[in-house]
Design a protein around this motif. Structure first.
Motif, PDB file in Angstrom:
ATOM      1  N   GLY A 308      -4.212 -17.088 110.243  1.00  0.00           N
ATOM      2  CA  GLY A 308      -5.671 -17.075 110.179  1.00  0.00           C
ATOM      3  C   GLY A 308      -6.190 -17.730 108.921  1.00  0.00           C
ATOM      4  N   GLN A 309      -7.061 -17.053 108.206  1.00  0.00           N
ATOM      5  CA  GLN A 309      -7.704 -17.625 107.022  1.00  0.00           C
ATOM      6  C   GLN A 309      -6.944 -17.348 105.732  1.00  0.00           C
ATOM      7  OE1 GLN A 309     -11.843 -16.531 107.005  1.00  0.00           O
ATOM      8  NE2 GLN A 309     -12.135 -17.125 109.137  1.00  0.00           N
ATOM      9  N   GLY A 310      -5.706 -16.864 105.838  1.00  0.00           N
ATOM     10  CA  GLY A 310      -4.819 -16.816 104.683  1.00  0.00           C
ATOM     11  C   GLY A 310      -4.906 -15.584 103.812  1.00  0.00           C
ATOM     12  N   GLN A 311      -5.490 -14.478 104.293  1.00  0.00           N
ATOM     13  CA  GLN A 311      -5.606 -13.284 103.449  1.00  0.00           C
ATOM     14  C   GLN A 311      -4.233 -12.729 103.060  1.00  0.00           C
ATOM     15  OE1 GLN A 311      -7.326 -13.852 106.243  1.00  0.00           O
ATOM     16  NE2 GLN A 311      -9.419 -13.057 106.147  1.00  0.00           N
ATOM     17  N   LEU A 312      -3.309 -12.648 104.044  1.00  0.00           N
ATOM     18  CA  LEU A 312      -1.980 -12.120 103.729  1.00  0.00           C
ATOM     19  C   LEU A 312      -1.203 -13.087 102.852  1.00  0.00           C
ATOM     20  CD1 LEU A 312       0.209  -9.997 104.034  1.00  0.00           C
ATOM     21  CD2 LEU A 312       0.910 -11.102 106.172  1.00  0.00           C
ATOM     22  N   VAL A 313      -1.306 -14.373 103.121  1.00  0.00           N
ATOM     23  CA  VAL A 313      -0.624 -15.370 102.282  1.00  0.00           C
ATOM     24  C   VAL A 313      -1.088 -15.234 100.836  1.00  0.00           C
ATOM     25  CG1 VAL A 313      -0.328 -17.838 101.849  1.00  0.00           C
ATOM     26  CG2 VAL A 313      -0.303 -16.976 104.197  1.00  0.00           C
ATOM     27  N   GLN A 314      -2.380 -15.037 100.648  1.00  0.00           N
ATOM     28  CA  GLN A 314      -2.933 -14.873  99.302  1.00  0.00           C
ATOM     29  C   GLN A 314      -2.341 -13.640  98.619  1.00  0.00           C
ATOM     30  OE1 GLN A 314      -7.194 -13.954  99.046  1.00  0.00           O
ATOM     31  NE2 GLN A 314      -7.380 -15.512  97.464  1.00  0.00           N
ATOM     32  N   ALA A 315      -2.213 -12.544  99.362  1.00  0.00           N
ATOM     33  CA  ALA A 315      -1.635 -11.326  98.789  1.00  0.00           C
ATOM     34  C   ALA A 315      -0.165 -11.523  98.449  1.00  0.00           C
ATOM     35  CB  ALA A 315      -1.818 -10.165  99.774  1.00  0.00           C
ATOM     36  N   LEU A 316       0.574 -12.224  99.295  1.00  0.00           N
ATOM     37  CA  LEU A 316       2.001 -12.472  99.040  1.00  0.00           C
ATOM     38  C   LEU A 316       2.201 -13.320  97.793  1.00  0.00           C
ATOM     39  CD1 LEU A 316       3.101 -13.186 102.723  1.00  0.00           C
ATOM     40  CD2 LEU A 316       3.855 -11.254 101.334  1.00  0.00           C
ATOM     41  N   LEU A 317       1.306 -14.284  97.579  1.00  0.00           N
ATOM     42  CA  LEU A 317       1.439 -15.165  96.416  1.00  0.00           C
ATOM     43  C   LEU A 317       1.331 -14.410  95.098  1.00  0.00           C
ATOM     44  CD1 LEU A 317      -0.498 -18.419  97.380  1.00  0.00           C
ATOM     45  CD2 LEU A 317       1.869 -18.267  96.605  1.00  0.00           C
ATOM     46  N   LYS A 318       0.651 -13.267  95.106  1.00  0.00           N
ATOM     47  CA  LYS A 318       0.468 -12.507  93.868  1.00  0.00           C
ATOM     48  C   LYS A 318       1.744 -11.800  93.433  1.00  0.00           C
ATOM     49  CE  LYS A 318      -4.464 -11.732  94.726  1.00  0.00           C
ATOM     50  NZ  LYS A 318      -5.521 -10.721  95.003  1.00  0.00           N
ATOM     51  N   ASP A 319       2.733 -11.713  94.315  1.00  0.00           N
ATOM     52  CA  ASP A 319       3.999 -11.043  93.999  1.00  0.00           C
ATOM     53  C   ASP A 319       5.096 -12.096  93.896  1.00  0.00           C
ATOM     54  OD1 ASP A 319       6.325  -9.533  93.882  1.00  0.00           O
ATOM     55  OD2 ASP A 319       5.584  -7.999  95.255  1.00  0.00           O
ATOM     56  N   THR A 320       5.648 -12.266  92.722  1.00  0.00           N
ATOM     57  CA  THR A 320       6.665 -13.310  92.504  1.00  0.00           C
ATOM     58  C   THR A 320       7.971 -13.016  93.222  1.00  0.00           C
ATOM     59  OG1 THR A 320       7.311 -12.204  90.442  1.00  0.00           O
ATOM     60  CG2 THR A 320       5.688 -13.992  90.285  1.00  0.00           C
ATOM     61  N   ALA A 321       8.119 -11.791  93.757  1.00  0.00           N
ATOM     62  CA  ALA A 321       9.340 -11.485  94.521  1.00  0.00           C
ATOM     63  C   ALA A 321       9.422 -12.328  95.790  1.00  0.00           C
ATOM     64  CB  ALA A 321       9.377 -10.000  94.872  1.00  0.00           C
ATOM     65  N   PHE A 322       8.265 -12.801  96.281  1.00  0.00           N
ATOM     66  CA  PHE A 322       8.244 -13.644  97.470  1.00  0.00           C
ATOM     67  C   PHE A 322       8.288 -15.100  97.011  1.00  0.00           C
ATOM     68  CE2 PHE A 322       5.829  -9.749  98.562  1.00  0.00           C
ATOM     69  CZ  PHE A 322       6.752  -9.221  99.466  1.00  0.00           C
ATOM     70  N   THR A 323       9.430 -15.713  97.157  1.00  0.00           N
ATOM     71  CA  THR A 323       9.660 -17.042  96.585  1.00  0.00           C
ATOM     72  C   THR A 323       9.180 -18.172  97.478  1.00  0.00           C
ATOM     73  OG1 THR A 323      11.901 -17.061  97.520  1.00  0.00           O
ATOM     74  CG2 THR A 323      11.642 -16.219  95.268  1.00  0.00           C
ATOM     75  N   GLU A 324       9.084 -17.928  98.783  1.00  0.00           N
ATOM     76  CA  GLU A 324       8.599 -18.955  99.713  1.00  0.00           C
ATOM     77  C   GLU A 324       7.751 -18.283 100.780  1.00  0.00           C
ATOM     78  OE1 GLU A 324      10.129 -22.534 102.699  1.00  0.00           O
ATOM     79  OE2 GLU A 324      11.568 -21.491 101.409  1.00  0.00           O
ATOM     80  N   ILE A 325       6.533 -18.766 100.937  1.00  0.00           N
ATOM     81  CA  ILE A 325       5.589 -18.174 101.892  1.00  0.00           C
ATOM     82  C   ILE A 325       5.067 -19.292 102.780  1.00  0.00           C
ATOM     83  CG2 ILE A 325       3.457 -16.874 102.143  1.00  0.00           C
ATOM     84  CD1 ILE A 325       4.174 -16.361  98.896  1.00  0.00           C
ATOM     85  N   VAL A 326       5.185 -19.114 104.087  1.00  0.00           N
ATOM     86  CA  VAL A 326       4.746 -20.123 105.049  1.00  0.00           C
ATOM     87  C   VAL A 326       3.704 -19.502 105.973  1.00  0.00           C
ATOM     88  CG1 VAL A 326       5.425 -21.645 106.933  1.00  0.00           C
ATOM     89  CG2 VAL A 326       6.949 -21.346 104.971  1.00  0.00           C
TER      90      VAL A 326
END
Length: 498
Positions: A308-326
Motif C-alpha cells: 500500500g502506501q508504505g506505513q509498515l515499510v516505514q516502521a521496519l526502516l526504523k529498526d536496524t535489525a531489518f537489513t533488507e525491506i521490500v
C-alpha cells in the motif's frame, strides 16, 4: 503548461493596470527560473479596453526527476519511462500552482504600491486553462469554483478527436469569469484548486503545508461546501495533516460565528486541564504486533506484500535489525505515495540500500520474492475474490517459501462492536469477504498443511471475551524437519490453475 488572466477597462481605469497588479510590465516578455524549468510571463494583448497576461511554464523533465522521485532509489523499474513521458509539461498541476506563487507572489498577497485601490477592488476577470487534469470530471470542477463566485465553463477534452466513441479523457478546458473577485483572490483560488483537481503533488507534503493551505485559504476555505475534499486532496490525503487542518478550520468557523479571535477560542481550555487519553489506533496496534512477531522470528530480510502506501515499510526502516525491506504492490499510485512517504529521493545511500519498492501481483509467481526470511500479508487477503486465493497461496507459500509468513485479516465477529458500522456491512467497500475466527483458522491450517508450515494464531487489539479481537493474525513457520514435505504436486497444480 499555460494559463491566461484577462481583464477589461475604460480610458479612465485602463485594463493595463493588470500589469501594475501583477508587477510585470505589459511591454516586456519576462522569464523566471524555477526548480522544474522556466516560467515565462507575456501579454498577448494590452490596451486600455482589454489586457491579457499569460503564464507559460516550460517543464524540464530531467530536473523534475532529479528533484522529485528519481535517482533510481527504490523506484519501480517499470515506471522509469513514465518519469520522462507524462503530462507534466502540458497539463496544469501543482507545478503551475507553484509557478503562480513564485512569479506573482506580491499579487497573490494583494500588494500593489502603485495601484493599491485597484488591488483591493473586484475586477472583471477571465481566467483560461486550456488543459486541466480533473479527477472527478467537469461536475467536480463546477462544485469547487462556483461557490467562490465564478461563472464556470468546463469542456471535457476527448481522448482522441478522431475516435469520439472512446469518450472523454480526464482533462478539461476551463474558463472562469467573475466581476466579484479581486486578482489576489483569483490567484489564491487557482493556487489551491489546481493541485486539488489533479489530485497529486510533485513534491513531498510536510506539516508546513497545513499553514500554507490555511494562509492561502483564509476568507474562503472554511465556508466552502467542499472544504473537506479540498483539504484532503491538497494535503495528498495524509490523514494526520488533514485532521490538523480540519480542526483549525473549525476554529476559524467558530471564531467567525462568535465574532472573536481564533486565539481566544484556542486558549479557552485551561492549560493544566488534562486531555483524555486517546486509544491507540488499530492500525498502530497491528503494526506493533507484526513487528513483534518479525523480531521474535529473527527475520532480517522482509517482504511487505501488498505494501500500500508504505506505513509498515516505514516502521521496519526504523529498526536496524531489518537489513533488507521490500515493498510490493500492484498499484503504481500506492507505490508513488509510499516513495514520497519514505522520502526515498532524500534518503542517504546506506539507508536507501535497505529498501526497495516494486510493482507486482500476488496472483502470479515472482522469482524476485524468493530467498527472504519473512513475508507479511497485512490486510491483503480480504481484498481478493475467494477463487483467487489459491493463486496467492501458491505464489507465497509454494513458490517464494519464506521461513516466516504473517497474515492479518479482520475478524468479522468483532464488527458488532463498531457502532458506526451498519449491520451486515464489511469494514471497507473493497473487502470481498471477512472471516470469522473459525473460518480463518480452517483456511490457515489447510494452507500450512499443504505447504509444509505450522500455523499459530495471535489476537491483535482488545480480545473481547465474546467476539474475539478486531484483527486476527496467523504466524506461519516453515517446517525444516526432513520428514515434512510440502503438498502434493496435484495440489500445487490446482493452485497454479486457480
Amino acid at each position: 503548461m499555460f494559463l491566461t488572466i484577462s481583464t477589461t477597462g475604460t480610458p479612465e481605469r485602463p485594463a493595463t493596470d493588470l500589469g501594475f497588479l501583477l508587477h510585470k510590465h505589459p511591454e516586456k516578455a519576462q522569464a523566471f527560473s524555477t526548480s522544474y524549468g522556466k516560467a515565462h510571463v507575456l501579454y498577448p494583448e494590452a490596451n486600455a479596453e482589454r489586457c491579457t497576461a499569460a503564464l507559460l511554464l516550460e517543464v524540464d523533465a530531467v530536473a523534475l526527476v532529479k528533484r522529485g522521485k528519481g535517482k533510481g532509489r527504490g523506484g519501480a523499474p517499470d515506471a522509469a519511462l513514465a518519469q520522462y513521458v507524462n503530462d507534466r509539461p502540458y497539463a496544469a498541476s501543482s507545478l503551475l500552482a507553484v509557478a503562480l506563487s513564485a512569479v506573482f507572489s506580491s499579487a497573490m498577497r494583494g500588494v500593489c504600491t502603485a495601484r493599491p485601490e485597484r488591488a483591493a477592488e473586484p475586477l472583471p476577470l477571465r481566467v483560461e486553462v486550456p488543459a486541466l487534469p480533473a479527477r472527478g470530471g467537469p461536475a467536480l470542477v463546477q462544485r469547487l469554483f462556483e461557490p467562490l463566485g465564478w461563472t464556470v465553463t468546463v469542456e471535457p477534452v476527448a481522448l482522441d478527436e478522431q475516435f469520439p466513441e472512446w469518450g472523454a479523457s480526464r482533462y478539461v478546458r476551463l474558463l472562469l469569469e467573475s466581476e466579484e473577485r479581486t486578482l489576489a483572490e483569483a490567484l489564491r483560488h487557482l493556487y489551491v484548486l489546481l493541485p486539488v483537481l489533479d489530485d497529486a503533488k510533485h513534491y513531498w507534503v510536510a506539516s508546513d503545508e497545513v499553514d500554507k493551505l490555511l494562509r492561502v485559504g483564509e476568507g474562503w476555505l472554511a465556508d466552502h461546501p467542499e472544504h473537506k475534499l479540498i483539504t484532503s486532496r491538497y494535503l495528498s490525503r495524509r490523514w494526520s495533516l488533514t485532521r490538523e487542518a480540519m480542526e483549525r478550520l473549525e476554529l476559524v468557523r467558530l471564531a467567525e460565528a462568535d465574532d472573536s479571535e481564533v486565539e481566544d477560542l484556542d486558549n479557552a481550555v485551561e492549560a493544566e486541564a488534562e486531555e483524555e487519553a486517546r486509544p491507540t489506533p488499530l492500525a498502530v496496534q497491528r503494526r506493533d504486533a507484526i513487528l513483534a512477531a518479525l523480531r521474535g522470528a529473527g527475520a532480517a530480510r522482509v517482504l511487505d506484500l501488498g505494501c500500500g502506501q508504505g506505513q509498515l515499510v516505514q516502521a521496519l526502516l526504523k529498526d536496524t535489525a531489518f537489513t533488507e525491506i521490500v515493498g510490493v504492490d500492484v498499484s503504481m499510485r500506492a507505490l508513488t505515495i509510499a516513495s514520497r512517504r519514505l522520502k526515498l529521493d532524500r534518503m542517504g545511500e546506506r539507508q536507501a540500500s535497505r529498501v526497495k519498492l516494486f510493482q507486482g501481483s500476488l496472483a502470479y509467481t515472482d522469482h524476485r520474492l524468493k530467498g527472504y526470511d519473512a513475508a507479511v500479508l497485512s490486510e491483503v487477503i480480504e481484498h481478493l475474490d475467494l477463487p483467487r486465493l489459491p493463486a496467492l497461496e501458491y505464489a507465497v507459500f509454494g513458490a517464494a517459501r519464506p521461513r516466516t509468513v504473517l497474515v492479518t485479516t479482520p475478524n468479522v465477529e468483532y464488527n458488532v462492536r463498531w457502532e458506526s458500522l451498519p449491520a451486515g456491512h464489511v469494514r471497507h467497500g473493497d473487502h470481498r469477504f471477512e472471516w470469522t475466527r473459525a473460518e480463518f483458522r480452517t483456511w490457515a491450517e489447510a494452507v500450512a498443511e499443504r505447504h509444509g508450515y505450522t500455523a499459530e494464531f495471535v489476537p491483535v487489539g482488545p480480545d473481547d471475551p465474546e467476539v474475539g479481537p478486531p484483527t486476527q493474525m496467523a504466524v506461519f513457520e516453515l517446517n525444516t524437519t526432513p520428514s515434512t514435505t510440502p503438498s502434493t504436486d496435484r495440489a500445487d497444480k490446482e493452485a497454479k490453475a486457480a
